[in-house]
Design a protein around this motif. Structure first.
Motif, short mmCIF file in Angstrom:
data_model
loop_
_atom_site.label_atom_id
_atom_site.label_comp_id
_atom_site.label_asym_id
_atom_site.label_seq_id
_atom_site.Cartn_x
_atom_site.Cartn_y
_atom_site.Cartn_z
N GLY A 1 0.81 -1.22 0.00
CA GLY A 1 0.00 0.00 0.00
C GLY A 1 0.84 1.27 0.00
N HIS B 1 -1.45 2.62 -5.06
CA HIS B 1 -2.66 3.34 -4.65
C HIS B 1 -3.89 2.58 -5.13
CE1 HIS B 1 -5.24 6.71 -3.67
NE2 HIS B 1 -5.73 6.69 -4.90
N TRP B 2 -3.81 2.07 -6.36
CA TRP B 2 -4.93 1.32 -6.95
C TRP B 2 -4.38 0.45 -8.07
CZ3 TRP B 2 -6.80 1.08 -11.94
CH2 TRP B 2 -8.00 0.39 -12.10
N GLU B 3 -4.91 -0.76 -8.18
CA GLU B 3 -4.59 -1.62 -9.32
C GLU B 3 -5.82 -2.44 -9.65
OE1 GLU B 3 -1.59 -4.69 -8.67
OE2 GLU B 3 -2.05 -4.61 -6.54
N ALA C 1 -2.86 0.55 -13.19
CA ALA C 1 -2.45 0.73 -11.81
C ALA C 1 -2.03 2.17 -11.59
CB ALA C 1 -1.30 -0.20 -11.47
#
Length: 132
Positions: A13, A17-19, A96
């Protein structure tokens, strides 16, 4: 009161942040053997793939043959002994979004070199953003 300090590795983390799906975005690869000593890759290092061998190493902006082109980001610390290939887990593709401030660069990397590497990662769907 006694204070105990530890040096713990970052969590995923801290980088991601985002995937879309870790099964799709991450891969296990072969880390190029050390030459004259162990090859050590820090967590969250920008890595490159040597075209001839398809093995991975820290990006080398002065290198050639793929060694100077960003290919992914190491997710965990990795090491390859002198003359022996190792294993590495890395973020290979997106979609991502990653924390740009968490990336580890080779010493002396310039802002232009970093921008070029970030553009190569973006071409693979990995967007590095600051302050997210």
């Amino acid at each position: 009161m006694q204070v105990i300090k530890t040096n713990q590795p970052g969590t995923l983390g801290d980088l991601i942040h985002w995937e879309v799906n870790p099964t799709f975005t991450t891969e296990d690869g072969v880390l190029l053997a050390g030459s004259g000593g162990a090859r050590v890759i820090d967590q969250f290092t920008v890595i490159a793939q040597v075209t001839a061998s398809k093995k991975l190493q820290t990006i080398d902006f002065a290198g050639s043959g793929g060694a100077n082109v960003a290919y992914g980001v190491s997710l965990l610390p990795a090491q390859a002994a002198d003359g022996v290939d190792g294993e590495i887990k890395y973020l290979r593709r997106g979609p991502a979004i990653i924390h740009a401030e968490s990336l580890v660069w080779p010493a002396g990397a310039t802002d232009n070199q970093k921008a070029t590497a970030l553009a190569a990662l973006l071409a693979q769907g990995i967007l590095a953003k600051t302050g997210i």
